[in-house]
Design an enzyme around this catalytic site. Structure first.
Site, PDB file in Angstrom:
ATOM      1  CG  HIS A  70      -1.989  -0.575   1.491  1.00  0.00           C
ATOM      2  ND1 HIS A  70      -3.333  -0.274   0.328  1.00  0.00           N
ATOM      3  CD2 HIS A  70      -2.043  -2.213   1.307  1.00  0.00           C
ATOM      4  CE1 HIS A  70      -3.967  -0.764   0.735  1.00  0.00           C
ATOM      5  NE2 HIS A  70      -3.940  -2.339   1.354  1.00  0.00           N
ATOM      6  CE  LYS A 128      -6.951  13.610  -0.024  1.00  0.00           C
ATOM      7  NZ  LYS A 128      -7.076  12.290  -0.543  1.00  0.00           N
ATOM      8  NE  ARG A 129      -2.604   7.729   6.658  1.00  0.00           N
ATOM      9  CZ  ARG A 129      -0.919   7.657   6.227  1.00  0.00           C
ATOM     10  NH1 ARG A 129      -0.381   8.110   6.893  1.00  0.00           N
ATOM     11  NH2 ARG A 129      -0.882   7.374   4.854  1.00  0.00           N
ATOM     12  CB  THR A 166     -10.126   5.130  -1.528  1.00  0.00           C
ATOM     13  OG1 THR A 166     -10.200   5.400  -0.040  1.00  0.00           O
ATOM     14  CG2 THR A 166      -9.996   3.826  -1.408  1.00  0.00           C
ATOM     15  CE  LYS A 184     -14.086   6.139   0.344  1.00  0.00           C
ATOM     16  NZ  LYS A 184     -13.421   5.918   1.466  1.00  0.00           N
TER      17      LYS A 184
END
Length: 824
Positions: free
Chosen positions: A358, A546-547, A654, A658
């Protein structure tokens, strides 16, 4: 599908009964939390019928099962999603309305299970849902964290971490399974024991151990009766309390086991920038991997006497490097408990284990100091050493005299155990998660492994489940999509492509814009309630959630906001469509620059939001405690999706998918899955900027990038950066943001200045943002582009991704589950 859930009066009666039996209350006396629990137990009752039927089908069909092993599962709330997948959401909503209860309010009572943090964990959740919906047998394997990572509070602009006690009221959608407990051992030493047949048996002694107890959570497939299982492990001491030790005055020994068990499952990803944190993280990884493998093999042996058949019935998918210790643990079980010879055990292991990478970031490819690894997992380390010894011989045989290959590829080298190397050596499949990411792995980070094992490497572009992120998160848009393309998109997102035919239809465009506006009103209301900030729903909602990591470049985003603010102050009459910049992100507790970026965003917000002279043309909002449940509201409302990572750094993303599915337009670099999104929808329907991955990699290799040149030659950039250190946004502490300034310009501070090329891409980003401003001015054209984005999102369903895993890696067969009406 028949279910008592459809019988409205029965459902209402059972909710009332549950309130009475669980809380000794009438409906009028019950709190919303108590009603949530009561409703959930009624739903769980229906799920359990399907869950039992699924298990019975497993027993009858004896299918091959994938065990999806992940340190994180960011599930999101279960009630609404379960109702959707049982196809009774509207019926339940109606029944509750008749009882004077708002389903949305009840859903808000459910905590987000704190079992994950970022994209890795959310992907695992989407994959589990898709596996069930497609009818493939699967177990998710993870940890039942009691407090998750943390609950984020923003105080005076700073992130403050609080325990996320998601289990405080009990969680109705889990089932404790104490009968499937297994012992997991840490530390001690290994004794070699000669056997009568001449073989050597290895015995671990002097260890500490805990009892792993699984809690099963149901993963409901869409309208197909299939319910798979998320198996999350809790830890308990082997003995509840060592009274003997206590009586002898050894108080520490008496509570030692309890503390070990408690610490293992307390929090997600402890801060591992110190030895204790590193040790705990390795223990957590081994804990859930060992327990999961023990349960998988016990399940297999129930019906199969020959352990050599294991690869025909089980595959262990390692979600990133965190579960890679599974390779050595499976070998341990096969060697020490099943009594196999090394070659036999290795043959089985290498046919059962598969690895998903990842990350391109070398820092995220886990490496463990030998000292820690060998002390905590002595037998596992012995096995890793032997795997490495044999692997090095293989490398030397293939590349005689090339010591550089050994240095780059060995599993144990330079005082470290390299987990990605172990995963690639032992895994029969190694996949990246976007086409660009996989190519970079093959050409850069894992080049030597690709040259040696080209047949192992493949790509599986990530995806998301449309049931949660459109059907549940954006019901207005979901109904609108159904109106034009039918219901097939719910289980086959490629069907959404039919929307293309309506992209130029002005009536359809207006309907879309009306839905988007209603979703923006919903988010505006959330922001006012949680942040006390009034935002204009007619403004452009420009969103980055997001992170928080430096490569994701939230800093680039906020520097651009500072630049825009300067422009508006200097040119108050410039043409400008009002813009609301929305951020949401958690920073790891020990990540200083990430936490400082959060403070900067909030400091900029304080200045801009309170400057009446700009007439509300810019608002900046930081949404506290970003998680799946508020993400659904955010995706539905976004106009612009910020996917601005440094090219070559984001494996896939991702969130980008979305936003696309919900009709937001992407501003992004050619990075991760953005590349494939561009292929699907066309560059003209996105706002692409910045260097390519090849250009970034070339600069990194040549080390020829000097951000100081940009600082010296671009007065707008210089002004923005000087505002970081002249007290403009921190009058009480002008030095507050010095570290961020240094990270961009000071070569003494980092490996080299501006590691993530923020200044290099700044002007290109500004130009792309100007294009957004111009494009949004043409309402019809904006709607057309948004509709085309939705229509092009079909590829990015996790159903498609999972089918590719099944076809190319796992080779599973679908099961068909029927539920006996009498069972209900």
């Amino acid at each position: 599908m028949k279910s008592k859930m459809f019988e409205k009066e029965t459902f209402k009666k059972e909710v009332v009964e549950n309130v009475k039996h669980l809380y000794r209350k009438t409906m009028d006396e019950a709190s919303e939390q108590e009603i949530f629990q009561a409703v959930s137990y009624v739903v769980k009752d229906v799920i359990i019928d399907q869950w039992l039927a699924t298990q019975q089908e497993f027993d009858k069909a004896d299918p091959k099962i994938v065990y999806y092993m992940s340190m994180e599962f960011l599930m999101g709330r279960a009630l609404g999603n379960n109702l959707i997948n049982l196809t009774v959401y509207n019926e339940v909503k109606e029944a509750l309305e008749e009882m004077g209860i708002n389903l949305n309010a009840i859903e808000d009572q459910e905590p987000d299970p704190a079992l994950g943090n970022g994209g890795l964990g959310r992907l695992a959740a989407c994959f589990m849902e898709s596996l069930a919906t497609l009818g493939y047998p699967a177990y998710g394997c993870g940890i039942r964290y009691h407090y998750g990572m943390f609950r984020q509070k923003i105080e005076n602009g700073y992130q403050v971490e609080e325990p996320d006690n998601w289990l405080q009221n009990g969680y109705p959608f889990e089932l404790k399974r104490p009968e499937y407990n297994f012992e997991v051992k840490f530390g001690g030493y290994v004794r070699a024991e000669a056997q009568p047949d001449g073989r050597t048996r290895f015995v671990q002694e002097g260890y500490q151990s805990v009892k792993a107890i699984p809690y099963d959570m149901p993963i409901v497939g869409y309208n197909n009766n299939v319910v798979n299982t998320l198996m999350i492990w809790d830890a308990e001491p082997m003995e509840c309390f060592e009274l003997d030790s206590f009586d002898k005055g050894d108080y520490h020994r008496a509570i030692e086991q309890q503390n070990l068990a408690k610490n293992l499952v307390e929090v997600l990803y402890p801060n591992d920038n110190h030895i204790a944190g590193k040790e705990l993280r390795l223990k957590q990884q081994y804990f859930f991997v060992s327990a999961s493998l023990q349960r998988a093999i016990a399940r297999f042996k129930k019906n199969h006497p020959d352990i050599h058949m294991l690869p025909e019935k089980a595959v262990f998918q390692m979600n990133d490097t965190h579960p890679t210790v599974a390779v050595a643990e499976l070998m341990r079980i096969l060697l020490d408990e099943e009594g196999l010879e090394w070659e036999d055990a290795w043959n089985i292991t290498t046919k059962c284990c598969a690895y998903t990478n990842h990350t391109i970031m070398a820092e995220a490819l886990e490496k463990w100091p030998i000292e820690i690894f060998s002390r905590l997992l002595p037998r596992i380390y012995q096995i890793v050493e032997e795997i490495n010894r044999r692997f090095v011989l293989e490398i030397q045989q293939k590349y005689p005299g090339d010591n550089r290959k050994v240095e780059k590829m060995a599993i144990v080298y330079d005082g470290q155990v390299k987990m990605a190397h172990l995963a690639i050596c032992a895994g029969y499949s190694v996949n990246g998660v976007a086409a660009l990411h996989t190519e970079i792995l093959k050409k850069q980070e894992l080049k030597d492994f690709y040259e040696m094992f080209p047949e192992k490497f493949n790509n599986k572009t990530n995806g998301i489940t449309q049931r949660r992120f459109l059907m549940h998160g954006d019901p207005l848009l979901a109904d609108w999509v159904t109106k034009y393309v039918g219901k097939d998109w719910i289980t086959d997102l490629s069907r959404i492509k039919r929307l293309e035919f309506y992209a130029d239809d002005e009536k359809v465009q207006q309907e879309f814009l009306n839905i988007k506006y209603k979703n923006k009103l919903r988010l505006a209301s959330y922001i006012e309630e949680h942040n006390g900030i009034e935002v204009n729903p007619r403004s452009i909602f420009d969103v980055q959630v997001k992170r928080l990591h430096e490569y994701k470049r939230q800093l680039l985003n906020i520097l651009h906001v500072m630049y825009l603010y300067n422009e508006l102050k200097e040119h108050p009459d410039m043409e400008f469509i009002p813009r609301t910049f929305i951020f949401g992100a958690k920073a790891a507790a020990g990540y200083r620059n990430a936490k400082l970026t959060i403070k900067l965003i909030n400091s900029v917000a304080d200045v801009i939001n309170n400057d009446k002279s700009i007439n509300g043309k810019i608002k900046v909002v930081f949404i506290e405690d970003y998680k799946v449940s508020n993400a659904e509201i955010i995706f539905a409302a976004a106009d612009v999706s910020e996917q601005i990572s440094t090219a070559s750094k984001e494996a896939s993303g991702t969130g980008n998918m979305k936003f696309m599915l919900n009709g937001a337009l992407t501003i992004g670099t050619m990075d991760g899955a953005n590349v494939e999104m561009t292929e699907e929808v066309g560059k003209e329907n996105m706002f692409i900027f910045g260097m390519s991955s090849d250009e970034v990699i070339a600069h990194e290799q040549k080390r020829d990038y000097d951000p100081m040149q940009i600082f010296n030659n671009d007065q707008d950039v210089r002004k923005v950066l000087m505002q970081l250190i002249n007290g403009f946004y921190s009058p009480n502490d002008p030095e507050l943001f010095r570290d961020l300034y240094n990270s961009l310009l000071n070569t003494q501070c980092t490996q080299y200045a501006d590691t993530y090329f923020i200044l290099a891409d700044f002007r290109s980003y500004v130009e792309a943002q100007k294009k957004i401003n111009a494009a949004y001015a043409d309402e019809k054209e904006w709607a057309r582009k948004a509709i085309l984005n939705i229509a092009a999102s079909g590829k990015f369903s996790s159903d498609r991704t999972i089918q590719e895993y099944v076809d190319d890696i796992w080779h599973l067969n679908k099961i068909t589950v029927t539920v006996d009406d009498k069972a209900e």
